[in-house]
Design an enzyme around this catalytic site. Structure first.
Site: not given
Lengths: 179, 263
Positions: B65, B92, B166, B170
């Site tokens: 995790d 990833n 989001y 990133k």
């Protein structure tokens, strides 16, 4: 009309004193804490990630939401250039700065149709107590400006009526130190 | 083509139970790397292991995790214990990404999971892998070379109107990569990002439900298609993991068929 400046420290105070606009505006100085450089990523604790990145980033999100709720037409987010350049010993601070800078673009995309502009101003790292000599080599252009490069004029413009077609942008205001 | 460019190297790929992570793991294994499939669930990780082994590759699954630092630490420790080294760390795994209005976004619902699996986990992976990547880079030329690869997104550069929170998650990964590239340069470790657009299970499912979406994406992509997780995205990861990229660090390679041209 006074501009709502959110944030603390010397830069926030400078902007609080110097920025005025006839347009309802908010300036958010991101709480990048350069006093807490880390000697190595190996020494970075979970608590430091929370304090240096997570909590300030949540406050940036909250500040943007507050500015929206105040019906601000101009929103300016101020960050150090460290987010774009990266900074050795400053990984969580750089993450915060870049995270906030790109959130500006998302906000500009969502709120543009409502006539709200959202832009970022990237300033010299020293405003946030970040030591540029260890954050990375940044001396690109010869400095012709003496002393601190003040972003007040630029922020004033971005908060004004004449910048209405500018949104989602990052303008670097550091006298050409980083390109 | 299989030139065994990663023979004797050991790689961990998080989120390798499916999608881009799976494609990267498969590609690295094709080139000789021993690959640790760090997946949240054994049900997804083990089939990838079996598939790689069936093609002659070496792989194991370690349930991980990434949002929990102790779990990442345990994955790295177990990998090194089993294989004696760690050369390549690929982060990833990522969760979250519910469309939302920024002005109504809730921290717990729309941000925390992306922050934990994207930003925090990148730092967890870097911190846990660092001593082993240093050791890899200290090996003679051609026998090692520490690599950290973070999977970001074009949205981390250009923002997102659909999932506004989001993009900052990133973007933070790109800043971490640049910072660590500076910090770890003295050791010879390279740190880079990949911004892919690929046929992940989620995207392919969305295409099945809405063929117009596929047509729209392909129409705006100069190469006219969505990337293959192994041949397209995995090959970029292979480049960044291999000796071919030893002078490339702090960079983001956008691998999306030319859809995003804003760098």
């Amino acid at each position: 009309m006074s501009v709502s400046v959110l944030g603390q420290g010397k830069l926030a105070d400078l902007l609080r004193d110097g920025v005025y606009s006839e347009t309802r505006s908010a300036v958010i100085v991101v709480e990048v804490d350069g006093d807490r450089s880390i000697s190595s990523i190996a020494q970075l604790t979970d608590a430091q990630i929370d304090e240096i990145f997570e909590q300030p980033m949540q406050r940036v999100i909250g500040a943007l939401q507050e500015a929206h709720s105040m019906n601000c037409e101009r929103i300016v987010v101020v960050v150090p250039t460290t987010g774009m350049s990266g900074g050795a010993c400053y990984a969580p601070q750089a993450a915060l700065a870049e995270s906030a800078r790109i959130l500006v673009k998302s906000a500009a995309r969502q709120w543009g149709a409502s006539g709200i502009t959202v832009n970022a101003v990237a300033v010299e790292p020293h405003w946030f107590a970040i030591d540029p000599s260890i954050s990375g080599p940044v001396a690109i252009a010869p400095r012709s400006l003496g002393g601190d490069v003040s972003p007040v004029g630029l922020v004033n413009w971005l908060c004004g009526a004449t910048s209405g077609d500018v949104t989602g942008q990052t303008i670097v205001c550091d006298g050409g130190l980083w390109m | 083509m299989n030139s065994r460019r990663l023979e004797n190297r050991v790689a961990i790929v998080t989120g390798a139970g499916q999608g881009v992570g799976e494609g990267i793991a498969r590609r690295l294994a094709q080139e000789g790397a021993t690959v640790v499939i760090a997946a949240r669930r054994a049900e997804t990780g083990e089939p990838v292991v079996e598939s790689i082994r069936s093609r002659g590759g070496r792989a194991v699954c370690i349930v991980t995790d990434v949002s929990v630092s102790e779990s990442v630490d345990a994955c790295v420790a177990s990998s090194v214990q089993q294989f004696g080294r760690l050369d390549i760390m690929v982060h990833n795994a990522f969760m979250g990404g519910i469309p939302h209005k920024l002005e109504k976004a809730q921290i717990e619902k729309h941000w925390t999971l992306m922050s934990r699996t994207g930003v925090w986990a990148s730092l967890f992976c870097a911190r846990a892998a660092m001593p082993h990547l240093v050791a890899s880079s200290a090996r003679p030329k051609g026998e090692g070379g520490g690599r950290l690869i973070l999977i970001t997104s074009p949205s981390g550069v250009e923002g997102s109107a659909n999932i506004p929170l989001y993009s900052p998650a990133k973007a933070a990964q790109r800043a971490i990569a640049k910072s660590l590239a500076r910090e770890w340069g003295e050791f010879g470790i390279t740190v880079n990002c990949i911004g892919p657009v690929a046929g992940s299970p989620a995207l392919l499912t969305a295409f099945d439900r809405n063929p117009a979406l596929q047509q729209a994406i392909e129409a705006r992509t100069p190469l006219g298609r969505v990337g293959d997780i192994t041949d397209d995205i995995g090959s970029v990861a292979l480049f960044l993991a291999s000796d071919d990229s030893s002078f490339v660090t702090g960079q983001t390679i956008i691998c999306d068929g030319g859809s995003f041209l804003g760098l």
